[in-house]
Design a protein around this motif. Structure first.
Motif, PDB file in Angstrom:
ATOM      1  N   THR A  67       0.820  -1.216   0.000  1.00  0.00           N
ATOM      2  CA  THR A  67       0.000   0.000   0.000  1.00  0.00           C
ATOM      3  C   THR A  67       0.853   1.264   0.000  1.00  0.00           C
ATOM      4  OG1 THR A  67      -1.627  -1.230   1.271  1.00  0.00           O
ATOM      5  CG2 THR A  67      -1.887   1.145   1.232  1.00  0.00           C
ATOM      6  N   PRO A  68       0.521   2.254  -0.850  1.00  0.00           N
ATOM      7  CA  PRO A  68       1.253   3.535  -0.803  1.00  0.00           C
ATOM      8  C   PRO A  68       1.216   4.127   0.609  1.00  0.00           C
ATOM      9  CG  PRO A  68      -0.228   3.447  -2.695  1.00  0.00           C
ATOM     10  CD  PRO A  68      -0.523   2.235  -1.873  1.00  0.00           C
ATOM     11  N   PRO A  69       2.315   4.743   1.057  1.00  0.00           N
ATOM     12  CA  PRO A  69       2.419   5.209   2.445  1.00  0.00           C
ATOM     13  C   PRO A  69       1.319   6.165   2.894  1.00  0.00           C
ATOM     14  CG  PRO A  69       4.393   5.791   1.171  1.00  0.00           C
ATOM     15  CD  PRO A  69       3.564   4.914   0.310  1.00  0.00           C
ATOM     16  N   GLU A  70       0.868   7.075   1.992  1.00  0.00           N
ATOM     17  CA  GLU A  70      -0.187   8.018   2.384  1.00  0.00           C
ATOM     18  C   GLU A  70      -1.485   7.280   2.711  1.00  0.00           C
ATOM     19  OE1 GLU A  70       1.878   8.639  -0.038  1.00  0.00           O
ATOM     20  OE2 GLU A  70       2.815  10.534   0.581  1.00  0.00           O
ATOM     21  N   LEU A  71      -1.798   6.266   1.904  1.00  0.00           N
ATOM     22  CA  LEU A  71      -3.021   5.498   2.145  1.00  0.00           C
ATOM     23  C   LEU A  71      -2.883   4.652   3.414  1.00  0.00           C
ATOM     24  CD1 LEU A  71      -4.019   4.313  -1.460  1.00  0.00           C
ATOM     25  CD2 LEU A  71      -4.770   6.333  -0.225  1.00  0.00           C
ATOM     26  N   ALA A  72      -1.677   4.144   3.655  1.00  0.00           N
ATOM     27  CA  ALA A  72      -1.430   3.350   4.876  1.00  0.00           C
ATOM     28  C   ALA A  72      -1.666   4.213   6.118  1.00  0.00           C
ATOM     29  CB  ALA A  72      -0.002   2.798   4.864  1.00  0.00           C
ATOM     30  N   ALA A  73      -1.261   5.487   6.039  1.00  0.00           N
ATOM     31  CA  ALA A  73      -1.465   6.413   7.168  1.00  0.00           C
ATOM     32  C   ALA A  73      -2.964   6.624   7.418  1.00  0.00           C
ATOM     33  CB  ALA A  73      -0.787   7.749   6.871  1.00  0.00           C
ATOM     34  N   ASP A  74      -3.752   6.727   6.320  1.00  0.00           N
ATOM     35  CA  ASP A  74      -5.215   6.871   6.457  1.00  0.00           C
ATOM     36  C   ASP A  74      -5.822   5.664   7.163  1.00  0.00           C
ATOM     37  OD1 ASP A  74      -5.117   9.256   5.069  1.00  0.00           O
ATOM     38  OD2 ASP A  74      -5.618   8.361   3.126  1.00  0.00           O
ATOM     39  N   ILE A  75      -5.303   4.477   6.816  1.00  0.00           N
ATOM     40  CA  ILE A  75      -5.865   3.228   7.379  1.00  0.00           C
ATOM     41  C   ILE A  75      -5.564   3.130   8.873  1.00  0.00           C
ATOM     42  CG2 ILE A  75      -5.663   0.687   7.312  1.00  0.00           C
ATOM     43  CD1 ILE A  75      -5.193   1.301   4.142  1.00  0.00           C
ATOM     44  N   ILE A  76      -4.386   3.591   9.280  1.00  0.00           N
ATOM     45  CA  ILE A  76      -4.059   3.590  10.719  1.00  0.00           C
ATOM     46  C   ILE A  76      -5.039   4.488  11.474  1.00  0.00           C
ATOM     47  CG2 ILE A  76      -2.324   4.308  12.439  1.00  0.00           C
ATOM     48  CD1 ILE A  76      -0.190   3.369  10.321  1.00  0.00           C
ATOM     49  N   ASN A  77      -5.411   5.627  10.853  1.00  0.00           N
ATOM     50  CA  ASN A  77      -6.360   6.549  11.487  1.00  0.00           C
ATOM     51  C   ASN A  77      -7.784   6.009  11.503  1.00  0.00           C
ATOM     52  OD1 ASN A  77      -4.388   8.476  11.968  1.00  0.00           O
ATOM     53  ND2 ASN A  77      -4.679   9.478   9.993  1.00  0.00           N
ATOM     54  N   LYS A  78      -8.222   5.442  10.365  1.00  0.00           N
ATOM     55  CA  LYS A  78      -9.619   5.021  10.222  1.00  0.00           C
ATOM     56  C   LYS A  78      -9.882   3.586  10.670  1.00  0.00           C
ATOM     57  CE  LYS A  78     -11.475   6.216   6.167  1.00  0.00           C
ATOM     58  NZ  LYS A  78     -11.511   6.449   4.692  1.00  0.00           N
ATOM     59  N   GLY A  79      -8.840   2.748  10.616  1.00  0.00           N
ATOM     60  CA  GLY A  79      -9.016   1.338  10.960  1.00  0.00           C
ATOM     61  C   GLY A  79      -9.438   0.504   9.753  1.00  0.00           C
ATOM     62  N   ILE A  80      -9.477  -0.808   9.975  1.00  0.00           N
ATOM     63  CA  ILE A  80      -9.868  -1.770   8.933  1.00  0.00           C
ATOM     64  C   ILE A  80     -11.295  -2.219   9.238  1.00  0.00           C
ATOM     65  CG2 ILE A  80      -9.403  -4.065   7.976  1.00  0.00           C
ATOM     66  CD1 ILE A  80      -6.434  -3.634   8.892  1.00  0.00           C
ATOM     67  N   GLU A  99      -2.193  -8.486  15.632  1.00  0.00           N
ATOM     68  CA  GLU A  99      -1.098  -8.819  14.705  1.00  0.00           C
ATOM     69  C   GLU A  99      -0.703  -7.639  13.821  1.00  0.00           C
ATOM     70  OE1 GLU A  99       0.677 -11.704  14.262  1.00  0.00           O
ATOM     71  OE2 GLU A  99      -0.294 -12.645  15.999  1.00  0.00           O
ATOM     72  N   LEU A 100      -1.688  -6.811  13.445  1.00  0.00           N
ATOM     73  CA  LEU A 100      -1.423  -5.735  12.489  1.00  0.00           C
ATOM     74  C   LEU A 100      -1.138  -4.391  13.155  1.00  0.00           C
ATOM     75  CD1 LEU A 100      -4.391  -6.562  10.078  1.00  0.00           C
ATOM     76  CD2 LEU A 100      -2.013  -7.229   9.747  1.00  0.00           C
ATOM     77  N   LYS A 101      -1.482  -4.290  14.448  1.00  0.00           N
ATOM     78  CA  LYS A 101      -1.327  -3.030  15.200  1.00  0.00           C
ATOM     79  C   LYS A 101      -2.127  -1.885  14.557  1.00  0.00           C
ATOM     80  CE  LYS A 101       1.748  -5.215  17.714  1.00  0.00           C
ATOM     81  NZ  LYS A 101       1.106  -6.429  18.169  1.00  0.00           N
ATOM     82  N   VAL A 102      -3.293  -2.246  14.044  1.00  0.00           N
ATOM     83  CA  VAL A 102      -4.213  -1.285  13.414  1.00  0.00           C
ATOM     84  C   VAL A 102      -5.601  -1.556  13.991  1.00  0.00           C
ATOM     85  CG1 VAL A 102      -5.255  -0.564  11.213  1.00  0.00           C
ATOM     86  CG2 VAL A 102      -2.863  -1.260  11.263  1.00  0.00           C
ATOM     87  N   PRO A 103      -6.411  -0.503  14.262  1.00  0.00           N
ATOM     88  CA  PRO A 103      -7.765  -0.763  14.770  1.00  0.00           C
ATOM     89  C   PRO A 103      -8.587  -1.573  13.758  1.00  0.00           C
ATOM     90  CG  PRO A 103      -7.230   1.585  14.864  1.00  0.00           C
ATOM     91  CD  PRO A 103      -6.135   0.930  14.103  1.00  0.00           C
ATOM     92  N   VAL A 104      -9.382  -2.518  14.261  1.00  0.00           N
ATOM     93  CA  VAL A 104     -10.237  -3.344  13.392  1.00  0.00           C
ATOM     94  C   VAL A 104     -11.681  -3.200  13.869  1.00  0.00           C
ATOM     95  CG1 VAL A 104     -10.743  -5.680  12.579  1.00  0.00           C
ATOM     96  CG2 VAL A 104      -8.363  -4.969  12.888  1.00  0.00           C
ATOM     97  N   ILE A 105     -12.559  -2.808  12.942  1.00  0.00           N
ATOM     98  CA  ILE A 105     -13.970  -2.577  13.282  1.00  0.00           C
ATOM     99  C   ILE A 105     -14.840  -3.563  12.512  1.00  0.00           C
ATOM    100  CG2 ILE A 105     -15.834  -0.839  13.248  1.00  0.00           C
ATOM    101  CD1 ILE A 105     -12.689   0.735  12.545  1.00  0.00           C
ATOM    102  N   ILE A 106     -15.789  -4.201  13.205  1.00  0.00           N
ATOM    103  CA  ILE A 106     -16.738  -5.073  12.513  1.00  0.00           C
ATOM    104  C   ILE A 106     -17.886  -4.198  12.015  1.00  0.00           C
ATOM    105  CG2 ILE A 106     -18.338  -7.034  12.750  1.00  0.00           C
ATOM    106  CD1 ILE A 106     -16.481  -8.055  15.022  1.00  0.00           C
ATOM    107  N   ALA A 107     -18.246  -4.329  10.741  1.00  0.00           N
ATOM    108  CA  ALA A 107     -19.347  -3.550  10.160  1.00  0.00           C
ATOM    109  C   ALA A 107     -20.630  -3.794  10.940  1.00  0.00           C
ATOM    110  CB  ALA A 107     -19.541  -3.934   8.699  1.00  0.00           C
ATOM    111  N   SER A 108     -21.514  -2.805  10.949  1.00  0.00           N
ATOM    112  CA  SER A 108     -22.731  -2.930  11.771  1.00  0.00           C
ATOM    113  C   SER A 108     -23.632  -4.082  11.309  1.00  0.00           C
ATOM    114  CB  SER A 108     -23.516  -1.616  11.766  1.00  0.00           C
ATOM    115  OG  SER A 108     -23.825  -1.248  10.439  1.00  0.00           O
ATOM    116  N   SER A 109     -23.618  -4.402  10.026  1.00  0.00           N
ATOM    117  CA  SER A 109     -24.411  -5.531   9.522  1.00  0.00           C
ATOM    118  C   SER A 109     -23.558  -6.318   8.526  1.00  0.00           C
ATOM    119  CB  SER A 109     -25.688  -5.015   8.855  1.00  0.00           C
ATOM    120  OG  SER A 109     -26.457  -6.080   8.375  1.00  0.00           O
ATOM    121  N   PRO A 110     -22.567  -7.074   9.035  1.00  0.00           N
ATOM    122  CA  PRO A 110     -21.581  -7.696   8.137  1.00  0.00           C
ATOM    123  C   PRO A 110     -22.169  -8.650   7.100  1.00  0.00           C
ATOM    124  CG  PRO A 110     -21.346  -8.547  10.388  1.00  0.00           C
ATOM    125  CD  PRO A 110     -22.290  -7.392  10.455  1.00  0.00           C
TER     126      PRO A 110
END
Length: 329
Positions: free
Chosen positions: A266-279, A298-309
């Motif tokens: 992933t390009p670094p700018e987009l990776a920075a966005d993902i750290i802020n917003k989570g997966i 494992e990834l050290k990034v916030p992980v959010i489950i969608a409200s209706s996966p």
């Protein structure tokens, strides 16, 4: 007679249908029951799913989609025809426009096969869109802006991982490790450890009732019935959550490693966005207990489950049908 747009999440485990202006009108298992002698279709969807593993010799209950792609073209066509007629029945649509979601990284031949099956049901126009993009839209992510969003869509047959920006997929990967793999892992573990043969539906029940992919999240037990491989007789064993976690560990780590690979590209700018917003996790596999914790750890990034996966993909088709310009033609 009038035409309405239809969105279809053609999943390995379930087919969901969305009608513009009405919402989700159908959610049934992707199973077809056929008489192998007369080739007559006996049941489709829920009724066919109830027959899995319980049919007499001449009746075959089959899943037409395997690993997110068409394994049996004829059965897929029968299934699509049945479901479109079912939702069309009371509404008397003329030829609708249909948007079908498919896994990313499937071949052009496989895409053509899905498109052909839909066209034969009488569609005026068929659009194909990649599942992770539609799942992201259905989960409420705004992918039209120049910001990075990441979605992991874990279905029955495939796990689709994608980084999105400006309405398209920047980096993606699709692996054939998902819900069905977890069921197979449980079956194999019980067969190897207890010499007990269990069916697909039993394995799925174990996964939902006591399964997890993160140590010590669940501490439950369950009696499991099957056939003893040594003497051929019915037999019962007691399985614990810890054993299920052990059975699923390898496949869960395969998903984690694939997500790491995508992040590395992933390009670094987009990776920075993902750290802020989570997966964002979508699909039935997102409900696997402990998976969000495992990925976050494992990834050290916030992980959010969608409200209706379970319905993210088909709800995303509704949004895209309202914004046809976002669909890749």
């Amino acid at each position: 007679m009038f035409s309405k747009d239809i969105g279809i999440d053609l999943g390995t485990a379930n087919v969901l249908v969305y009608i513009k202006g009405e919402g989700i009108v159908l959610n049934e298992p992707s199973v077809v029951a056929i008489d192998s002698e007369t080739k007559k279709t006996l049941a489709v969807g829920t009724k066919a799913h109830e027959m899995l593993g319980r049919t007499p010799g001449e009746v075959k209950a089959i899943r037409p989609l395997k690993d997110g792609v068409i394994a049996d073209f004829d059965a897929t066509e029968i299934m699509l025809n049945h479901f479109i007629k079912e939702v069309n029945g009371k509404r008397l649509f003329s030829r609708p426009r249909i948007l079908i979601c498919c896994p990313s990284n499937i071949t052009q031949v496989e895409k053509n096969a899905i498109k052909e099956a839909a066209e034969r049901t009488g569609a005026k126009k068929v659009f194909l869109e990649e599942e992770p993009k539609v799942a992201a839209v259905g989960a409420g992510l705004d992918i039209s802006k120049p910001n990075g969003s990441m979605v992991i869509d874990i279905g029955g047959g495939t796990t689709d991982i994608a980084i999105l920006s400006l309405g398209g997929i920047v980096t993606s990967a699709s692996i054939k490790v998902a819900g069905d793999t977890f069921d197979n892992d449980i079956q194999k573990y019980i067969k190897d450890k207890y010499k007990l043969l269990i069916g697909d539906r039993t394995a799925e029940e174990i996964k939902f009732r006591i399964g997890s992919v993160y140590p010590n999240v669940r501490k439950e037990k369950m009696n499991v019935r099957g056939r003893n491989l040594i003497n051929g007789l019915p037999y019962t064993v007691t399985i614990s959550s810890m054993e299920v976690e052990e059975a699923l560990r390898k496949s869960a780590n395969t998903i984690v490693n694939k997500v790491k690979n995508v992040l590395e590209q992933t390009p670094p700018e987009l990776a920075a966005d993902i750290i802020n917003k989570g997966i964002v996790l979508t699909g039935g596999g997102a409900l696997m207990v402990g998976l969000d914790r495992l990925l976050a750890n494992e990834l050290k990034v916030p992980v959010i489950i969608a409200s209706s996966p379970l319905t993210c993909v088909v709800e995303g088709t509704g949004v895209l049908l309202d914004n046809i310009n976002l669909i890749d033609r």
